[in-house]
Design a protein around this motif. Structure first.
Motif, PDB file in Angstrom:
ATOM      1  N   GLY A 417      -7.492  10.066  22.932  1.00 21.13           N
ATOM      2  CA  GLY A 417      -6.334   9.870  22.083  1.00 21.13           C
ATOM      3  C   GLY A 417      -5.060  10.371  22.728  1.00 21.13           C
ATOM      4  N   LYS A 418      -3.965  10.315  21.952  1.00 20.73           N
ATOM      5  CA  LYS A 418      -2.674  10.789  22.429  1.00 20.73           C
ATOM      6  C   LYS A 418      -2.125  11.813  21.436  1.00 20.73           C
ATOM      7  CE  LYS A 418       1.356   9.139  21.735  1.00 20.73           C
ATOM      8  NZ  LYS A 418       2.591   8.347  21.625  1.00 20.73           N
ATOM      9  N   PRO A 419      -2.231  13.101  21.745  1.00 17.23           N
ATOM     10  CA  PRO A 419      -1.669  14.116  20.850  1.00 17.23           C
ATOM     11  C   PRO A 419      -0.172  13.903  20.671  1.00 17.23           C
ATOM     12  CG  PRO A 419      -3.121  15.118  22.484  1.00 17.23           C
ATOM     13  CD  PRO A 419      -2.898  13.704  22.921  1.00 17.23           C
ATOM     14  N   ASP A 420       0.277  13.923  19.447  1.00 16.23           N
ATOM     15  CA  ASP A 420       1.685  13.644  19.173  1.00 16.23           C
ATOM     16  C   ASP A 420       2.014  14.120  17.768  1.00 16.23           C
ATOM     17  OD1 ASP A 420       4.258  12.747  19.461  1.00 16.23           O
ATOM     18  OD2 ASP A 420       3.746  10.643  19.774  1.00 16.23           O
ATOM     19  N   ASP A 421       3.310  14.148  17.456  1.00 19.85           N
ATOM     20  CA  ASP A 421       3.724  14.366  16.080  1.00 19.85           C
ATOM     21  C   ASP A 421       3.270  13.175  15.239  1.00 19.85           C
ATOM     22  OD1 ASP A 421       5.015  16.641  16.952  1.00 19.85           O
ATOM     23  OD2 ASP A 421       6.960  15.656  17.146  1.00 19.85           O
ATOM     24  N   ILE A 422       3.035  13.423  13.965  1.00 19.28           N
ATOM     25  CA  ILE A 422       2.501  12.387  13.085  1.00 19.28           C
ATOM     26  C   ILE A 422       3.271  12.382  11.766  1.00 19.28           C
ATOM     27  CG2 ILE A 422       0.489  11.653  11.729  1.00 19.28           C
ATOM     28  CD1 ILE A 422      -1.242  12.979  13.916  1.00 19.28           C
ATOM     29  N   ALA A 423       3.646  11.213  11.311  1.00 22.52           N
ATOM     30  CA  ALA A 423       4.229  11.053   9.974  1.00 22.52           C
ATOM     31  C   ALA A 423       3.729   9.742   9.393  1.00 22.52           C
ATOM     32  CB  ALA A 423       5.756  11.055  10.043  1.00 22.52           C
ATOM     33  N   ALA A 424       3.203   9.802   8.177  1.00 21.72           N
ATOM     34  CA  ALA A 424       2.700   8.610   7.492  1.00 21.72           C
ATOM     35  C   ALA A 424       3.226   8.599   6.066  1.00 21.72           C
ATOM     36  CB  ALA A 424       1.177   8.588   7.493  1.00 21.72           C
ATOM     37  N   VAL A 425       3.896   7.533   5.697  1.00 20.60           N
ATOM     38  CA  VAL A 425       4.410   7.345   4.343  1.00 20.60           C
ATOM     39  C   VAL A 425       3.623   6.220   3.690  1.00 20.60           C
ATOM     40  CG1 VAL A 425       6.403   6.661   2.945  1.00 20.60           C
ATOM     41  CG2 VAL A 425       6.717   8.151   4.931  1.00 20.60           C
ATOM     42  N   VAL A 426       3.062   6.482   2.516  1.00 20.47           N
ATOM     43  CA  VAL A 426       2.245   5.501   1.803  1.00 20.47           C
ATOM     44  C   VAL A 426       2.881   5.212   0.452  1.00 20.47           C
ATOM     45  CG1 VAL A 426       0.027   5.107   0.656  1.00 20.47           C
ATOM     46  CG2 VAL A 426       0.095   6.104   2.956  1.00 20.47           C
ATOM     47  N   ALA A 427       3.020   3.930   0.114  1.00 17.55           N
ATOM     48  CA  ALA A 427       3.521   3.508  -1.196  1.00 17.55           C
ATOM     49  C   ALA A 427       2.477   2.609  -1.847  1.00 17.55           C
ATOM     50  CB  ALA A 427       4.845   2.772  -1.058  1.00 17.55           C
ATOM     51  N   VAL A 428       2.017   2.985  -3.023  1.00 18.99           N
ATOM     52  CA  VAL A 428       1.080   2.166  -3.802  1.00 18.99           C
ATOM     53  C   VAL A 428       1.888   1.395  -4.838  1.00 18.99           C
ATOM     54  CG1 VAL A 428      -0.914   2.170  -5.340  1.00 18.99           C
ATOM     55  CG2 VAL A 428      -0.798   3.802  -3.444  1.00 18.99           C
ATOM     56  N   VAL A 429       1.673   0.095  -4.901  1.00 16.43           N
ATOM     57  CA  VAL A 429       2.448  -0.788  -5.775  1.00 16.43           C
ATOM     58  C   VAL A 429       1.761  -0.904  -7.131  1.00 16.43           C
ATOM     59  CG1 VAL A 429       3.437  -3.088  -6.051  1.00 16.43           C
ATOM     60  CG2 VAL A 429       3.236  -2.074  -3.757  1.00 16.43           C
ATOM     61  N   LEU A 430       2.515  -0.638  -8.181  1.00 17.93           N
ATOM     62  CA  LEU A 430       1.996  -0.718  -9.551  1.00 17.93           C
ATOM     63  C   LEU A 430       2.825  -1.702 -10.357  1.00 17.93           C
ATOM     64  CD1 LEU A 430       0.050   0.514 -11.731  1.00 17.93           C
ATOM     65  CD2 LEU A 430       1.930   2.080 -12.283  1.00 17.93           C
ATOM     66  N   GLU A 431       2.153  -2.668 -10.965  1.00 18.13           N
ATOM     67  CA  GLU A 431       2.833  -3.638 -11.824  1.00 18.13           C
ATOM     68  C   GLU A 431       2.852  -3.125 -13.255  1.00 18.13           C
ATOM     69  OE1 GLU A 431       2.519  -8.443 -12.875  1.00 18.13           O
ATOM     70  OE2 GLU A 431       1.101  -7.468 -11.518  1.00 18.13           O
ATOM     71  N   ASP A 432       3.969  -3.338 -13.946  1.00 14.80           N
ATOM     72  CA  ASP A 432       4.098  -2.841 -15.315  1.00 14.80           C
ATOM     73  C   ASP A 432       3.001  -3.399 -16.203  1.00 14.80           C
ATOM     74  OD1 ASP A 432       6.276  -1.392 -14.617  1.00 14.80           O
ATOM     75  OD2 ASP A 432       7.760  -2.742 -15.490  1.00 14.80           O
ATOM     76  N   ALA A 433       2.425  -2.552 -17.035  1.00 17.59           N
ATOM     77  CA  ALA A 433       1.321  -2.953 -17.913  1.00 17.59           C
ATOM     78  C   ALA A 433       1.697  -4.058 -18.885  1.00 17.59           C
ATOM     79  CB  ALA A 433       0.799  -1.731 -18.664  1.00 17.59           C
ATOM     80  N   PRO A 434       2.894  -4.062 -19.513  1.00 13.67           N
ATOM     81  CA  PRO A 434       3.210  -5.144 -20.447  1.00 13.67           C
ATOM     82  C   PRO A 434       3.137  -6.519 -19.829  1.00 13.67           C
ATOM     83  CG  PRO A 434       4.733  -3.324 -20.709  1.00 13.67           C
ATOM     84  CD  PRO A 434       3.921  -3.042 -19.467  1.00 13.67           C
ATOM     85  N   TRP A 435       3.553  -6.631 -18.555  1.00 10.52           N
ATOM     86  CA  TRP A 435       3.499  -7.933 -17.901  1.00 10.52           C
ATOM     87  C   TRP A 435       2.066  -8.332 -17.640  1.00 10.52           C
ATOM     88  CZ3 TRP A 435       5.764 -12.273 -17.142  1.00 10.52           C
ATOM     89  CH2 TRP A 435       5.318 -13.114 -16.140  1.00 10.52           C
ATOM     90  N   ARG A 436       1.256  -7.406 -17.170  1.00 13.74           N
ATOM     91  CA  ARG A 436      -0.129  -7.738 -16.849  1.00 13.74           C
ATOM     92  C   ARG A 436      -0.883  -8.200 -18.105  1.00 13.74           C
ATOM     93  NH1 ARG A 436       0.122  -2.863 -14.268  1.00 13.74           N
ATOM     94  NH2 ARG A 436      -1.449  -1.933 -15.629  1.00 13.74           N
ATOM     95  N   ALA A 437      -0.486  -7.688 -19.262  1.00 10.13           N
ATOM     96  CA  ALA A 437      -1.178  -8.061 -20.480  1.00 10.13           C
ATOM     97  C   ALA A 437      -0.927  -9.517 -20.861  1.00 10.13           C
ATOM     98  CB  ALA A 437      -0.723  -7.159 -21.624  1.00 10.13           C
ATOM     99  N   LYS A 438       0.173 -10.103 -20.347  1.00 10.69           N
ATOM    100  CA  LYS A 438       0.501 -11.490 -20.682  1.00 10.69           C
ATOM    101  C   LYS A 438      -0.285 -12.472 -19.840  1.00 10.69           C
ATOM    102  CE  LYS A 438       5.271 -10.244 -21.912  1.00 10.69           C
ATOM    103  NZ  LYS A 438       6.685 -10.472 -21.578  1.00 10.69           N
ATOM    104  N   LEU A 439      -0.835 -12.024 -18.730  1.00  9.45           N
ATOM    105  CA  LEU A 439      -1.492 -12.945 -17.799  1.00  9.45           C
ATOM    106  C   LEU A 439      -2.875 -13.353 -18.302  1.00  9.45           C
ATOM    107  CD1 LEU A 439      -0.501 -11.322 -14.395  1.00  9.45           C
ATOM    108  CD2 LEU A 439       0.573 -13.209 -15.600  1.00  9.45           C
TER     109      LEU A 439
END
Length: 439
Positions: A417-439
Protein backbone atom coordinates in the motif's frame (compact mmCIF):
# COMPACT_ATOMS: atom_id res chain seq x y z
CA UNK A 1 -0.44 13.77 -2.21
CA UNK A 2 0.96 14.55 -5.65
CA UNK A 3 3.55 16.27 -7.78
CA UNK A 4 3.82 19.47 -9.73
CA UNK A 5 5.62 19.29 -13.05
CA UNK A 6 7.92 21.91 -14.52
CA UNK A 7 8.29 20.28 -17.92
CA UNK A 8 6.92 17.40 -19.92
CA UNK A 9 9.48 15.08 -18.35
CA UNK A 10 9.82 16.44 -14.82
CA UNK A 11 8.00 15.21 -11.77
CA UNK A 12 8.96 17.80 -9.19
CA UNK A 13 5.62 19.01 -7.89
CA UNK A 14 6.44 22.70 -7.72
CA UNK A 15 4.43 25.53 -6.28
CA UNK A 16 2.22 27.02 -8.91
CA UNK A 17 2.84 30.58 -9.98
CA UNK A 18 -0.51 32.29 -9.80
CA UNK A 19 -1.89 33.13 -13.21
CA UNK A 20 -4.37 35.49 -11.62
CA UNK A 21 -3.92 39.06 -10.59
CA UNK A 22 -5.41 40.23 -7.37
CA UNK A 23 -8.14 38.03 -5.97
CA UNK A 24 -11.24 38.34 -3.89
CA UNK A 25 -12.86 36.20 -1.82
CA UNK A 26 -17.55 24.94 7.63
CA UNK A 27 -16.07 22.51 8.98
CA UNK A 28 -12.66 21.31 7.80
CA UNK A 29 -10.24 18.64 8.94
CA UNK A 30 -6.84 17.12 8.03
CA UNK A 31 -5.33 13.66 8.26
CA UNK A 32 -2.14 11.65 8.26
CA UNK A 33 -1.05 8.06 8.94
CA UNK A 34 -0.19 6.92 12.48
CA UNK A 35 2.98 5.75 14.08
CA UNK A 36 2.26 2.38 12.53
CA UNK A 37 3.52 3.70 9.22
CA UNK A 38 7.18 3.87 10.11
CA UNK A 39 7.84 0.19 10.73
CA UNK A 40 5.61 -0.89 7.89
CA UNK A 41 7.33 1.35 5.39
CA UNK A 42 10.91 1.47 6.61
CA UNK A 43 12.17 -1.16 4.21
CA UNK A 44 11.00 0.82 1.21
CA UNK A 45 12.14 4.29 2.18
CA UNK A 46 15.80 3.29 2.32
CA UNK A 47 16.02 2.90 -1.45
CA UNK A 48 14.00 6.02 -2.01
CA UNK A 49 16.29 8.23 0.02
CA UNK A 50 19.23 7.22 -2.14
CA UNK A 51 17.51 8.90 -5.08
CA UNK A 52 17.30 12.37 -3.57
CA UNK A 53 18.13 15.05 -6.09
CA UNK A 54 20.40 18.01 -5.37
CA UNK A 55 18.41 20.92 -6.71
CA UNK A 56 14.91 22.34 -6.36
CA UNK A 57 14.30 22.24 -10.08
CA UNK A 58 16.29 19.11 -10.92
CA UNK A 59 14.50 16.35 -12.77
CA UNK A 60 13.84 13.41 -10.44
CA UNK A 61 13.42 9.84 -11.56
CA UNK A 62 10.51 8.33 -9.69
CA UNK A 63 9.90 10.27 -6.44
CA UNK A 64 8.44 7.40 -4.45
CA UNK A 65 8.94 9.28 -1.20
CA UNK A 66 7.52 12.68 -1.89
CA UNK A 67 7.91 13.93 1.66
CA UNK A 68 11.65 13.39 1.65
CA UNK A 69 12.39 14.11 -2.01
CA UNK A 70 14.27 17.34 -2.58
CA UNK A 71 12.15 17.94 -5.65
CA UNK A 72 10.05 20.18 -3.53
CA UNK A 73 7.24 22.53 -4.11
CA UNK A 74 4.13 20.96 -5.52
CA UNK A 75 5.42 17.50 -4.79
CA UNK A 76 2.60 15.38 -3.44
CA UNK A 77 4.11 13.05 -0.93
CA UNK A 78 3.41 9.37 -1.31
CA UNK A 79 3.09 9.30 2.47
CA UNK A 80 2.59 12.73 3.56
CA UNK A 81 -17.34 11.76 -8.08
CA UNK A 82 -39.54 14.96 -15.03
CA UNK A 83 -42.56 13.64 -13.81
CA UNK A 84 -46.02 15.11 -14.13
CA UNK A 85 -46.98 14.23 -10.57
CA UNK A 86 -48.38 16.98 -8.33
CA UNK A 87 -45.13 17.29 -6.42
CA UNK A 88 -41.54 16.17 -6.80
CA UNK A 89 -39.52 14.02 -4.41
CA UNK A 90 -37.40 15.83 -1.86
CA UNK A 91 -34.09 14.55 -0.57
CA UNK A 92 -31.84 15.21 2.39
CA UNK A 93 -28.16 14.31 2.63
CA UNK A 94 -26.82 12.85 5.85
CA UNK A 95 -23.09 13.42 6.07
CA UNK A 96 -20.22 12.02 8.10
CA UNK A 97 -16.45 12.12 7.65
CA UNK A 98 -13.69 9.87 8.94
CA UNK A 99 -10.02 10.71 8.70
CA UNK A 100 -6.54 9.79 9.85
CA UNK A 101 -3.22 11.55 9.67
CA UNK A 102 -0.40 9.53 8.16
CA UNK A 103 1.67 9.47 11.34
CA UNK A 104 -1.24 8.67 13.67
CA UNK A 105 -2.93 5.46 14.63
CA UNK A 106 -6.47 5.16 13.36
CA UNK A 107 -9.03 6.10 16.01
CA UNK A 108 -12.62 5.57 14.86
CA UNK A 109 -14.13 7.44 17.80
CA UNK A 110 -11.92 10.50 17.79
CA UNK A 111 -11.35 10.92 14.04
CA UNK A 112 -15.02 11.30 13.16
CA UNK A 113 -17.16 14.26 12.15
CA UNK A 114 -20.93 14.08 11.76
CA UNK A 115 -23.29 16.58 10.23
CA UNK A 116 -24.57 19.22 12.70
CA UNK A 117 -28.21 20.27 12.92
CA UNK A 118 -28.83 23.06 10.41
CA UNK A 119 -29.27 26.51 11.92
CA UNK A 120 -30.37 29.00 9.19
CA UNK A 121 -29.39 31.93 11.41
CA UNK A 122 -25.72 31.00 10.93
CA UNK A 123 -25.96 31.91 7.25
CA UNK A 124 -25.85 35.62 8.07
CA UNK A 125 -22.14 36.22 7.39
CA UNK A 126 -20.84 39.64 6.37
CA UNK A 127 -17.22 38.69 5.67
CA UNK A 128 -15.86 35.24 4.87
CA UNK A 129 -12.64 36.13 6.67
CA UNK A 130 -14.58 36.63 9.91
CA UNK A 131 -16.23 33.24 9.44
CA UNK A 132 -12.89 31.54 8.87
CA UNK A 133 -11.32 33.25 11.87
CA UNK A 134 -14.17 31.95 14.01
CA UNK A 135 -13.50 28.43 12.75
CA UNK A 136 -9.79 28.79 13.45
CA UNK A 137 -10.55 29.20 17.16
CA UNK A 138 -11.53 25.53 17.21
CA UNK A 139 -8.95 22.73 17.19
CA UNK A 140 -8.09 21.64 13.66
CA UNK A 141 -9.01 18.06 12.90
CA UNK A 142 -6.04 15.73 13.11
CA UNK A 143 -6.11 14.83 9.44
CA UNK A 144 -2.64 15.94 8.38
CA UNK A 145 -2.53 17.65 5.00
CA UNK A 146 -5.99 16.44 4.00
CA UNK A 147 -9.09 18.46 4.79
CA UNK A 148 -12.84 18.29 4.31
CA UNK A 149 -15.95 20.40 4.84
CA UNK A 150 -19.72 20.32 5.05
CA UNK A 151 -22.21 23.19 5.05
CA UNK A 152 -25.80 24.01 4.28
CA UNK A 153 -26.13 26.53 1.45
CA UNK A 154 -27.45 29.77 2.91
CA UNK A 155 -30.90 29.32 4.43
CA UNK A 156 -31.87 26.67 1.85
CA UNK A 157 -32.03 22.88 2.09
CA UNK A 158 -29.17 22.55 -0.39
CA UNK A 159 -25.92 21.12 0.99
CA UNK A 160 -22.27 21.39 -0.02
CA UNK A 161 -19.47 19.06 1.01
CA UNK A 162 -16.13 17.80 -0.23
CA UNK A 163 -12.44 17.16 0.38
CA UNK A 164 -9.09 18.81 -0.34
CA UNK A 165 -5.61 17.26 -0.32
CA UNK A 166 -2.61 19.46 0.46
CA UNK A 167 0.48 19.10 -1.73
CA UNK A 168 3.28 17.77 0.47
CA UNK A 169 6.19 19.08 -1.58
CA UNK A 170 5.65 22.59 -0.23
CA UNK A 171 7.19 21.42 3.05
CA UNK A 172 10.61 21.68 1.39
CA UNK A 173 9.98 25.42 1.06
CA UNK A 174 9.18 25.78 4.75
CA UNK A 175 5.38 25.81 4.31
CA UNK A 176 2.76 23.65 5.96
CA UNK A 177 0.59 22.24 3.13
CA UNK A 178 -2.24 21.75 5.61
CA UNK A 179 -2.69 25.52 5.88
CA UNK A 180 -3.72 25.74 2.23
CA UNK A 181 -6.02 22.71 2.14
CA UNK A 182 -7.69 23.47 5.47
CA UNK A 183 -8.01 27.14 4.57
CA UNK A 184 -9.61 26.21 1.26
CA UNK A 185 -12.17 23.97 2.97
CA UNK A 186 -12.91 26.55 5.65
CA UNK A 187 -13.55 29.20 3.03
CA UNK A 188 -15.73 26.85 0.97
CA UNK A 189 -17.81 26.07 4.05
CA UNK A 190 -18.13 29.75 4.94
CA UNK A 191 -18.96 30.78 1.37
CA UNK A 192 -21.66 28.12 1.12
CA UNK A 193 -23.09 29.15 4.47
CA UNK A 194 -23.25 32.82 3.46
CA UNK A 195 -24.68 32.25 -0.04
CA UNK A 196 -25.84 34.25 -2.01
CA UNK A 197 -23.50 36.83 -0.47
CA UNK A 198 -20.45 37.14 -2.73
CA UNK A 199 -22.05 35.30 -5.67
CA UNK A 200 -23.70 36.67 -8.79
CA UNK A 201 -25.58 33.50 -9.70
CA UNK A 202 -29.12 32.41 -8.86
CA UNK A 203 -27.93 28.95 -7.81
CA UNK A 204 -24.69 27.71 -6.31
CA UNK A 205 -22.34 25.65 -8.47
CA UNK A 206 -19.34 23.80 -6.99
CA UNK A 207 -16.91 25.35 -9.46
CA UNK A 208 -18.05 28.83 -8.38
CA UNK A 209 -17.76 27.83 -4.72
CA UNK A 210 -14.22 26.62 -5.32
CA UNK A 211 -13.36 29.87 -7.13
CA UNK A 212 -14.58 32.07 -4.28
CA UNK A 213 -12.67 30.00 -1.72
CA UNK A 214 -9.51 30.06 -3.84
CA UNK A 215 -9.77 33.84 -4.19
CA UNK A 216 -10.02 34.14 -0.41
CA UNK A 217 -7.03 31.86 0.16
CA UNK A 218 -5.01 33.86 -2.35
CA UNK A 219 -5.81 37.10 -0.50
CA UNK A 220 -5.37 35.67 3.00
CA UNK A 221 -2.08 36.87 4.40
CA UNK A 222 -2.11 34.18 7.07
CA UNK A 223 -1.77 31.53 4.32
CA UNK A 224 1.68 32.19 2.87
CA UNK A 225 1.47 29.59 0.13
CA UNK A 226 0.84 25.99 -0.74
CA UNK A 227 -1.25 23.84 -3.04
CA UNK A 228 -4.14 21.42 -2.98
CA UNK A 229 -6.48 19.29 -5.04
CA UNK A 230 -10.23 19.50 -4.43
CA UNK A 231 -13.36 17.43 -5.02
CA UNK A 232 -16.68 18.89 -3.92
CA UNK A 233 -20.41 18.72 -4.55
CA UNK A 234 -23.51 20.87 -4.28
CA UNK A 235 -26.47 18.58 -3.57
CA UNK A 236 -29.96 19.92 -4.21
CA UNK A 237 -33.11 18.76 -2.39
CA UNK A 238 -34.61 17.74 -5.76
CA UNK A 239 -31.94 15.04 -6.10
CA UNK A 240 -29.64 16.83 -8.52
CA UNK A 241 -25.99 16.70 -7.46
CA UNK A 242 -23.27 18.65 -9.26
CA UNK A 243 -19.65 17.65 -8.65
CA UNK A 244 -16.45 19.53 -9.44
CA UNK A 245 -13.15 17.65 -9.29
CA UNK A 246 -9.68 19.13 -9.67
CA UNK A 247 -6.83 16.65 -9.33
CA UNK A 248 -6.69 13.14 -7.95
CA UNK A 249 -9.09 13.24 -5.04
CA UNK A 250 -12.30 11.62 -6.21
CA UNK A 251 -15.98 10.81 -5.91
CA UNK A 252 -18.09 7.64 -6.12
CA UNK A 253 -21.87 7.41 -6.53
CA UNK A 254 -23.20 4.07 -5.24
CA UNK A 255 -26.70 2.71 -5.24
CA UNK A 256 -28.17 -0.67 -4.29
CA UNK A 257 -24.94 -2.65 -4.62
CA UNK A 258 -23.84 -0.94 -7.84
CA UNK A 259 -21.34 1.75 -8.85
CA UNK A 260 -23.22 4.48 -10.70
CA UNK A 261 -20.23 6.79 -11.21
CA UNK A 262 -16.53 7.03 -10.38
CA UNK A 263 -14.47 10.13 -11.18
CA UNK A 264 -11.38 9.95 -13.34
CA UNK A 265 -8.39 11.82 -11.86
CA UNK A 266 -7.03 14.90 -13.60
CA UNK A 267 -3.27 14.57 -13.95
CA UNK A 268 -0.49 16.26 -15.88
CA UNK A 269 1.68 13.15 -15.56
CA UNK A 270 2.09 10.16 -13.27
CA UNK A 271 1.55 11.26 -9.66
CA UNK A 272 1.22 14.86 -10.83
CA UNK A 273 -2.43 15.86 -10.46
CA UNK A 274 -4.04 19.17 -11.27
CA UNK A 275 -3.77 21.45 -8.25
CA UNK A 276 -4.65 24.90 -7.02
CA UNK A 277 -1.70 26.76 -5.57
CA UNK A 278 -0.38 29.99 -4.14
CA UNK A 279 3.29 30.92 -4.49
CA UNK A 280 4.82 33.01 -1.69
CA UNK A 281 6.10 36.43 -2.72
CA UNK A 282 9.63 35.53 -1.57
CA UNK A 283 9.70 32.64 -4.04
CA UNK A 284 8.39 34.81 -6.87
CA UNK A 285 11.22 37.26 -6.18
CA UNK A 286 13.79 34.46 -6.16
CA UNK A 287 12.52 33.12 -9.48
CA UNK A 288 12.56 36.61 -10.98
CA UNK A 289 16.15 37.19 -9.88
CA UNK A 290 17.67 33.78 -10.48
CA UNK A 291 15.36 32.42 -13.18
CA UNK A 292 14.21 28.85 -13.28
CA UNK A 293 11.18 26.96 -14.44
CA UNK A 294 7.73 28.32 -13.70
CA UNK A 295 5.72 26.37 -11.18
CA UNK A 296 2.51 24.44 -11.68
CA UNK A 297 -0.77 26.22 -11.00
CA UNK A 298 -4.20 25.17 -12.20
CA UNK A 299 -7.38 27.15 -11.72
CA UNK A 300 -10.89 26.29 -10.47
CA UNK A 301 -12.30 26.78 -13.96
CA UNK A 302 -10.28 23.74 -15.08
CA UNK A 303 -12.22 21.44 -12.76
CA UNK A 304 -14.04 18.51 -14.31
CA UNK A 305 -17.79 18.97 -13.69
CA UNK A 306 -20.32 16.12 -13.70
CA UNK A 307 -24.04 15.96 -12.92
CA UNK A 308 -25.84 13.17 -11.12
CA UNK A 309 -29.40 12.27 -10.18
CA UNK A 310 -29.60 10.49 -6.86
CA UNK A 311 -32.20 8.10 -5.53
CA UNK A 312 -33.43 7.11 -2.11
CA UNK A 313 -30.76 5.04 -0.36
CA UNK A 314 -27.84 6.09 -2.59
CA UNK A 315 -24.42 6.66 -1.06
CA UNK A 316 -21.97 9.38 -2.15
CA UNK A 317 -18.30 8.97 -1.23
CA UNK A 318 -15.75 11.79 -1.52
CA UNK A 319 -12.16 10.94 -0.59
CA UNK A 320 -8.56 12.01 -1.02
CA UNK A 321 -5.93 9.92 -2.77
CA UNK A 322 -5.01 8.35 0.57
CA UNK A 323 -8.18 6.32 0.01
CA UNK A 324 -8.17 5.86 -3.77
CA UNK A 325 -4.47 4.94 -3.96
CA UNK A 326 -5.19 2.02 -1.63
CA UNK A 327 -8.77 1.04 -2.48
CA UNK A 328 -10.13 0.28 -5.93
CA UNK A 329 -13.73 1.15 -6.86
CA UNK A 330 -14.56 -2.53 -6.36
CA UNK A 331 -13.00 -2.43 -2.88
CA UNK A 332 -15.03 0.64 -1.95
CA UNK A 333 -18.24 -0.87 -3.32
CA UNK A 334 -17.65 -4.01 -1.28
CA UNK A 335 -17.10 -2.03 1.92
CA UNK A 336 -20.18 0.14 1.43
CA UNK A 337 -22.44 -2.72 0.32
CA UNK A 338 -21.41 -4.94 3.21
CA UNK A 339 -22.25 -2.30 5.81
CA UNK A 340 -25.43 -1.13 4.09
CA UNK A 341 -26.72 -4.72 3.98
CA UNK A 342 -25.53 -5.71 7.44
CA UNK A 343 -27.19 -2.65 9.00
CA UNK A 344 -30.43 -3.09 7.07
CA UNK A 345 -30.12 -0.02 4.84
CA UNK A 346 -30.15 -2.22 1.75
CA UNK A 347 -32.17 -5.45 1.86
CA UNK A 348 -32.66 -8.33 -0.55
CA UNK A 349 -36.22 -9.10 -1.58
CA UNK A 350 -36.97 -11.94 -4.02
CA UNK A 351 -33.52 -11.71 -5.58
CA UNK A 352 -33.49 -7.92 -5.95
CA UNK A 353 -31.91 -5.27 -3.74
CA UNK A 354 -34.18 -2.68 -2.13
CA UNK A 355 -33.80 0.17 0.32
CA UNK A 356 -34.64 -0.84 3.87
CA UNK A 357 -37.67 0.68 5.60
CA UNK A 358 -35.58 1.88 8.55
CA UNK A 359 -33.20 4.09 6.57
CA UNK A 360 -34.45 7.32 8.20
CA UNK A 361 -33.87 5.82 11.63
CA UNK A 362 -30.44 4.53 10.66
CA UNK A 363 -29.23 7.96 9.55
CA UNK A 364 -30.86 9.52 12.65
CA UNK A 365 -32.89 11.84 10.43
CA UNK A 366 -35.60 12.39 13.02
CA UNK A 367 -33.22 13.49 15.73
CA UNK A 368 -33.11 17.14 16.77
CA UNK A 369 -29.49 16.66 17.77
CA UNK A 370 -26.30 16.05 15.85
CA UNK A 371 -25.99 12.52 14.46
CA UNK A 372 -23.49 10.42 16.39
CA UNK A 373 -21.01 7.65 15.73
CA UNK A 374 -23.74 5.02 15.65
CA UNK A 375 -25.39 6.59 12.61
CA UNK A 376 -25.26 4.75 9.29
CA UNK A 377 -23.20 7.43 7.56
CA UNK A 378 -20.65 7.46 10.38
CA UNK A 379 -20.20 3.69 10.31
CA UNK A 380 -19.73 3.65 6.53
CA UNK A 381 -17.25 6.54 6.61
CA UNK A 382 -15.24 4.90 9.38
CA UNK A 383 -15.21 1.57 7.53
CA UNK A 384 -13.78 3.19 4.37
CA UNK A 385 -11.12 5.19 6.21
CA UNK A 386 -10.11 2.23 8.35
CA UNK A 387 -9.73 -0.11 5.38
CA UNK A 388 -7.69 2.49 3.48
CA UNK A 389 -5.47 2.89 6.53
CA UNK A 390 -4.92 -0.83 6.99
CA UNK A 391 -4.29 -1.37 3.28
CA UNK A 392 -1.84 1.54 3.14
CA UNK A 393 0.28 -0.16 5.79
CA UNK A 394 0.10 -3.60 4.19
CA UNK A 395 3.40 -4.32 2.42
CA UNK A 396 2.07 -7.43 0.65
CA UNK A 397 -1.21 -6.32 -0.86
CA UNK A 398 -0.71 -4.22 -3.99
CA UNK A 399 -3.20 -1.37 -4.16
CA UNK A 400 -4.07 0.84 -7.16
CA UNK A 401 -1.05 3.06 -6.55
CA UNK A 402 1.40 0.15 -6.44
CA UNK A 403 0.01 -1.11 -9.74
CA UNK A 404 0.51 2.31 -11.32
CA UNK A 405 4.13 2.47 -10.13
CA UNK A 406 4.74 -1.03 -11.49
CA UNK A 407 3.27 0.09 -14.81
CA UNK A 408 5.29 3.28 -15.23
CA UNK A 409 8.40 2.42 -13.18
CA UNK A 410 8.82 -1.36 -13.16
CA UNK A 411 12.38 -1.03 -11.91
CA UNK A 412 11.25 0.47 -8.62
CA UNK A 413 9.87 -2.87 -7.42
CA UNK A 414 7.16 -1.11 -5.41
CA UNK A 415 4.74 -3.42 -3.61
CA UNK A 416 2.04 -3.01 -1.00
CA UNK A 417 0.00 0.00 0.00
CA UNK A 418 0.84 3.69 0.15
CA UNK A 419 0.83 5.23 3.64
CA UNK A 420 -0.76 8.65 3.41
CA UNK A 421 -3.19 11.05 5.02
CA UNK A 422 -6.78 9.89 4.64
CA UNK A 423 -10.09 11.74 4.46
CA UNK A 424 -13.43 10.18 3.50
CA UNK A 425 -16.75 12.02 3.40
CA UNK A 426 -19.91 9.91 3.09
CA UNK A 427 -23.41 11.22 2.34
CA UNK A 428 -26.43 8.90 2.55
CA UNK A 429 -29.41 10.09 0.50
CA UNK A 430 -32.82 10.01 2.17
CA UNK A 431 -36.07 10.71 0.35
CA UNK A 432 -38.86 12.39 2.31
CA UNK A 433 -41.37 9.88 3.68
CA UNK A 434 -44.51 11.73 2.46
CA UNK A 435 -43.36 11.45 -1.13
CA UNK A 436 -42.46 7.78 -0.85
CA UNK A 437 -45.93 7.06 0.50
CA UNK A 438 -47.49 8.33 -2.76
CA UNK A 439 -45.55 5.91 -4.95
Amino acid sequence: MSLAITSATGFARLPPVSRRGTSTGFVSFALSVPSLVAPAHSSRTANVHSQRIPSLYAQPTCPLDRDTSSATVGLRSFHSTSHSWPSTPRFTYHVAASYSAKQDRFNADQNLYTQPVHDPSQSKIDRLRNCKEALNKRPRAQSGQDAFFFSQVGDTNTTAFGVADGVGGWMESGLDPADFSHGLCEYMACAARSWPHGFNTTSLHPKDLLQVAYDEVTDDGDIEGGGSTACLAVAEPDGNVEVANLGDSGFMHLGLNAVRHFTQPQTHAFNTPYQLSKTPQRMLVQMAVFGGASTLSDLPKESSVTHHKVRHGDVLVFATDGVWDNLSPQDALGIVSRHMVDLGAWVENDGTMEVGQDLAKLVQADSARKADGSSLQAKVAVAIAKEAKVTGLNTRRDGPFAKEVQKYYPGENWHGGKPDDIAAVVAVVLEDAPWRAKL
